[in-house]
Design an enzyme around this catalytic site. Sequence first.
Site, PDB file in Angstrom:
ATOM      1  N   CYS A 179       0.995  -1.267  -0.178  1.00  0.00           N
ATOM      2  CA  CYS A 179       0.014   0.007   0.006  1.00  0.00           C
ATOM      3  C   CYS A 179       0.960   1.228  -0.265  1.00  0.00           C
ATOM      4  CB  CYS A 179      -1.056  -0.066   1.131  1.00  0.00           C
ATOM      5  SG  CYS A 179      -1.655   1.598   1.834  1.00  0.00           S
ATOM      6  N   HIS A 180       0.346   2.312  -0.579  1.00  0.00           N
ATOM      7  CA  HIS A 180       1.293   3.432  -0.614  1.00  0.00           C
ATOM      8  C   HIS A 180       1.682   3.882   0.744  1.00  0.00           C
ATOM      9  CE1 HIS A 180       2.747   6.311  -3.727  1.00  0.00           C
ATOM     10  NE2 HIS A 180       3.340   6.490  -2.910  1.00  0.00           N
ATOM     11  N   THR A 181       1.137   3.711   1.852  1.00  0.00           N
ATOM     12  CA  THR A 181       1.296   3.872   2.982  1.00  0.00           C
ATOM     13  C   THR A 181       2.946   3.214   3.595  1.00  0.00           C
ATOM     14  OG1 THR A 181      -0.798   4.080   3.528  1.00  0.00           O
ATOM     15  CG2 THR A 181       0.588   4.067   5.565  1.00  0.00           C
TER      16      THR A 181
ATOM     17  N   HIS B 241       1.367  -4.056   5.937  1.00  0.00           N
ATOM     18  CA  HIS B 241      -0.076  -3.899   6.687  1.00  0.00           C
ATOM     19  C   HIS B 241      -1.266  -4.402   5.797  1.00  0.00           C
ATOM     20  CE1 HIS B 241       0.112  -0.035   4.791  1.00  0.00           C
ATOM     21  NE2 HIS B 241      -1.439  -0.306   4.675  1.00  0.00           N
ATOM     22  N   GLU B 242      -0.883  -4.691   4.760  1.00  0.00           N
ATOM     23  CA  GLU B 242      -2.119  -5.333   3.911  1.00  0.00           C
ATOM     24  C   GLU B 242      -1.846  -6.721   3.859  1.00  0.00           C
ATOM     25  OE1 GLU B 242      -3.889  -2.353   0.817  1.00  0.00           O
ATOM     26  OE2 GLU B 242      -3.376  -4.181  -0.372  1.00  0.00           O
TER      27      GLU B 242
ATOM     28  N   CYS C  69     -10.619  -2.764  20.283  1.00  0.00           N
ATOM     29  CA  CYS C  69     -10.590  -3.354  21.559  1.00  0.00           C
ATOM     30  C   CYS C  69     -11.922  -3.665  22.175  1.00  0.00           C
ATOM     31  CB  CYS C  69      -9.941  -2.470  22.464  1.00  0.00           C
ATOM     32  SG  CYS C  69     -11.051  -1.192  23.455  1.00  0.00           S
TER      33      CYS C  69
ATOM     34  N   CYS D 292     -13.667   0.293  24.688  1.00  0.00           N
ATOM     35  CA  CYS D 292     -13.607   1.759  24.940  1.00  0.00           C
ATOM     36  C   CYS D 292     -14.689   2.531  24.570  1.00  0.00           C
ATOM     37  CB  CYS D 292     -12.297   2.338  24.080  1.00  0.00           C
ATOM     38  SG  CYS D 292     -12.257   2.386  22.377  1.00  0.00           S
TER      39      CYS D 292
ATOM     40  N   CYS E 108     -15.113   2.240  20.390  1.00  0.00           N
ATOM     41  CA  CYS E 108     -15.406   0.998  20.237  1.00  0.00           C
ATOM     42  C   CYS E 108     -16.940   0.787  20.294  1.00  0.00           C
ATOM     43  CB  CYS E 108     -14.709  -0.342  20.750  1.00  0.00           C
ATOM     44  SG  CYS E 108     -13.089  -0.200  19.881  1.00  0.00           S
TER      45      CYS E 108
ATOM     46  N   CYS F 111     -10.506   3.432  18.054  1.00  0.00           N
ATOM     47  CA  CYS F 111     -10.290   2.626  19.250  1.00  0.00           C
ATOM     48  C   CYS F 111      -9.101   3.582  20.110  1.00  0.00           C
ATOM     49  CB  CYS F 111      -9.884   1.341  19.033  1.00  0.00           C
ATOM     50  SG  CYS F 111      -9.333   0.295  20.501  1.00  0.00           S
TER      51      CYS F 111
ATOM     52  N   ARG G  20      -5.958   2.552  18.209  1.00  0.00           N
ATOM     53  CA  ARG G  20      -6.188   3.126  16.925  1.00  0.00           C
ATOM     54  C   ARG G  20      -4.601   3.372  16.365  1.00  0.00           C
ATOM     55  NH1 ARG G  20      -7.660   9.311  18.246  1.00  0.00           N
ATOM     56  NH2 ARG G  20      -9.298   8.250  19.380  1.00  0.00           N
TER      57      ARG G  20
ATOM     58  N   CYS H  56      -6.411  -3.197   4.099  1.00  0.00           N
ATOM     59  CA  CYS H  56      -6.350  -1.985   3.922  1.00  0.00           C
ATOM     60  C   CYS H  56      -6.955  -1.425   2.860  1.00  0.00           C
ATOM     61  CB  CYS H  56      -4.836  -1.660   4.071  1.00  0.00           C
ATOM     62  SG  CYS H  56      -4.630   0.304   3.920  1.00  0.00           S
TER      63      CYS H  56
ATOM     64  N   ARG I  84      -2.629  -3.066  -7.077  1.00  0.00           N
ATOM     65  CA  ARG I  84      -2.025  -3.826  -6.005  1.00  0.00           C
ATOM     66  C   ARG I  84      -1.074  -4.869  -6.338  1.00  0.00           C
ATOM     67  NH1 ARG I  84      -2.385  -0.084  -2.990  1.00  0.00           N
ATOM     68  NH2 ARG I  84      -3.506  -0.178  -0.943  1.00  0.00           N
TER      69      ARG I  84
HETATM   70  P1  NAD Z   1      -1.235   4.816  -5.178  1.00  0.00           P
HETATM   71  O1  NAD Z   1       0.106   5.468  -5.201  1.00  0.00           O
HETATM   72  O2  NAD Z   1      -1.412   3.566  -5.765  1.00  0.00           O
HETATM   73  O3  NAD Z   1      -2.412   6.062  -5.846  1.00  0.00           O
HETATM   74  C1  NAD Z   1      -2.208   7.058  -5.531  1.00  0.00           C
HETATM   75  C2  NAD Z   1      -2.745   8.008  -6.860  1.00  0.00           C
HETATM   76  O4  NAD Z   1      -2.940   9.509  -6.591  1.00  0.00           O
HETATM   77  C3  NAD Z   1      -1.861   7.452  -7.986  1.00  0.00           C
HETATM   78  O5  NAD Z   1      -2.502   7.503  -9.005  1.00  0.00           O
HETATM   79  C4  NAD Z   1      -1.081   9.171  -8.462  1.00  0.00           C
HETATM   80  O6  NAD Z   1      -0.535   9.585  -9.563  1.00  0.00           O
HETATM   81  C5  NAD Z   1      -2.176  10.000  -7.712  1.00  0.00           C
HETATM   82  N1  NAD Z   1      -1.888  11.446  -7.306  1.00  0.00           N
HETATM   83  C6  NAD Z   1      -0.658  11.847  -6.677  1.00  0.00           C
HETATM   84  N2  NAD Z   1      -0.656  13.081  -6.390  1.00  0.00           N
HETATM   85  C7  NAD Z   1      -1.864  13.794  -6.893  1.00  0.00           C
HETATM   86  C8  NAD Z   1      -2.272  15.079  -7.298  1.00  0.00           C
HETATM   87  N3  NAD Z   1      -1.704  15.858  -6.730  1.00  0.00           N
HETATM   88  N4  NAD Z   1      -3.617  14.848  -7.813  1.00  0.00           N
HETATM   89  C9  NAD Z   1      -4.216  13.818  -8.359  1.00  0.00           C
HETATM   90  N5  NAD Z   1      -3.741  12.433  -8.113  1.00  0.00           N
HETATM   91  C10 NAD Z   1      -2.680  12.577  -7.547  1.00  0.00           C
HETATM   92  O7  NAD Z   1      -1.582   4.771  -3.737  1.00  0.00           O
HETATM   93  P2  NAD Z   1      -2.862   4.080  -2.748  1.00  0.00           P
HETATM   94  O8  NAD Z   1      -2.052   2.785  -2.305  1.00  0.00           O
HETATM   95  O9  NAD Z   1      -4.010   3.987  -3.615  1.00  0.00           O
HETATM   96  O10 NAD Z   1      -3.079   4.880  -1.371  1.00  0.00           O
HETATM   97  C11 NAD Z   1      -3.496   5.981  -1.769  1.00  0.00           C
HETATM   98  C12 NAD Z   1      -3.506   7.079  -0.648  1.00  0.00           C
HETATM   99  O11 NAD Z   1      -4.332   6.632   0.390  1.00  0.00           O
HETATM  100  C13 NAD Z   1      -2.362   7.296   0.013  1.00  0.00           C
HETATM  101  O12 NAD Z   1      -1.888   8.434   0.577  1.00  0.00           O
HETATM  102  C14 NAD Z   1      -2.074   6.100   1.290  1.00  0.00           C
HETATM  103  O13 NAD Z   1      -1.076   6.314   2.308  1.00  0.00           O
HETATM  104  C15 NAD Z   1      -3.521   6.489   1.804  1.00  0.00           C
HETATM  105  N6  NAD Z   1      -4.145   5.518   2.738  1.00  0.00           N
HETATM  106  C16 NAD Z   1      -5.065   6.023   3.725  1.00  0.00           C
HETATM  107  C17 NAD Z   1      -5.625   5.069   4.367  1.00  0.00           C
HETATM  108  C18 NAD Z   1      -6.650   5.507   5.457  1.00  0.00           C
HETATM  109  O14 NAD Z   1      -7.040   4.390   6.383  1.00  0.00           O
HETATM  110  N7  NAD Z   1      -6.951   6.730   5.770  1.00  0.00           N
HETATM  111  C19 NAD Z   1      -5.199   3.482   4.403  1.00  0.00           C
HETATM  112  C20 NAD Z   1      -4.513   3.143   3.135  1.00  0.00           C
HETATM  113  C21 NAD Z   1      -3.922   4.198   2.445  1.00  0.00           C
HETATM  114 ZN    ZN Z   2      -2.641   0.796   3.773  1.00  0.00          ZN
END
Ligand code: NAD
Ligand code: ZN
Length: 379
Positions: A48-50, A70-71, A100, A103, A106, A114, A118, A178, A373
């Site tokens: 995942c991008h995270t 994490h995925e 949990c 809390c 939850c 959580c 969290r 995720c 993915r």
């Molecule tokens: P990814 O890299 O596969 O996709 C991100 C997309 O955003 C890409 O296609 C990229 O070209 C595009 N992008 C980047 N900057 C941009 C901009 N300024 N304008 C338009 N498009 C733009 O990533 P992913 O795995 O799909 O994750 C996406 C986001 O979600 C990441 O920031 C990740 O950390 C976040 N995320 C959050 C949670 C949550 O629970 N909140 C969970 C998982 C992932």
């Molecule tokens: Zn993720």
Amino acid sequence: MAATAGQVIVCKAAVAWEAGKPLVLEDVEVAPPQKMEVRIKILYTSLCHTDVYFWEAKGQNPVFPRILGHEAGGIVESVGEGVTDLAPGDHVLPVFTGECKECAHCKSEESNMCDLLRINTDRGVMLHDAKSRFSINGKPIYHFLGTSTFSEYTVIHVGCVAKINPLAPLDKVCIMSCGFCTGFGATVNVAKPKRGSSVAIFGLGAVGLAAAEGARVSGASRIIGVDINPSRFEQAKKFGVTEFVNPKDHKKPVQEVIAAITDGGVDRSVECTGNIDAMISAFECVHDGWGVAVLVGVPHKEATFRTHPGNFLNERTLKGTFFGNYKPRSDLPGVVEKYMNKELELEKFITHEVPFSEINKAFDYMLKGESLRCIIRME
Ligand code: NAD
Ligand code: ZN
């Protein structure tokens, strides 16, 4: 009970020794699970991008050496003291944010934040004793998001583990732990578009396309995909995206472009990029009077959100969510069942697959914007 229960397991794990350097497959000692912990044999994990942000550590605090990931999907190997909900052999999905069940969060119908479990991106140790369960020659290797799935075996708090239908294919449903739930839930649980409405999705990676899928099943009539990578657009058609906007093709800010083609703004927007400017655009492109924007992307640690307060006074709403507002243990098994009942498609999110020994390729595919993915096979 597994013969390994109560013993240290030596197995392969992909260790991030330094920011931005390729992961190295190492023999790692994995200690037995302690109180309220389970040890899981990971069968499949995905990127995942995270993970990439914390590996690059450009906009995040560096914590190294660390086992990212994490995925994933796996099978419980053994359980620690006090664990009654899970047993060896259970099929499970680890989740980066826990439940949990005790809390105030939850117990609230509204929150999945959580108090105990969290998401915590900087902690590299277990809650029970503030120690790591991973080591190499006695030297600790830090955990990531309480999950560290880039390892053949990992130790996780029981509250961050969802037990699922053992018939569910782990090489597919692992992406629900995720990416899929995060995007899909951000739309159906948080943005809640009405039938016939317009929805803008910023970022068409797996998370954004899962958000688009949520808009499609909610009956949105226009789904506008926004991405700076035009190669995403062809792929996104399979996910119900009806129109595309590349901010780079326009001189005007993208929120103005969207307002112009939607008679004043979209009804809902979901931001899945992690880019602060995209977050601001996602908010400012929703219609006044009723528009709702939902932030999902993980921001740079110093990012600040700037917008004119008038945008709120004009009755726009800004929200954010982790894991699509799903409670991991209570809700995830039901989302897996929806896939088993063919109400959800996961296959189209899976664009690549590599053996564990080639895990660094998954990073390349994501950095080049080629993959949605990439499934990493542990065996
Ligand atoms: P990814 O890299 O596969 O996709 C991100 C997309 O955003 C890409 O296609 C990229 O070209 C595009 N992008 C980047 N900057 C941009 C901009 N300024 N304008 C338009 N498009 C733009 O990533 P992913 O795995 O799909 O994750 C996406 C986001 O979600 C990441 O920031 C990740 O950390 C976040 N995320 C959050 C949670 C949550 O629970 N909140 C969970 C998982 C992932
Ligand atoms: Zn993720």
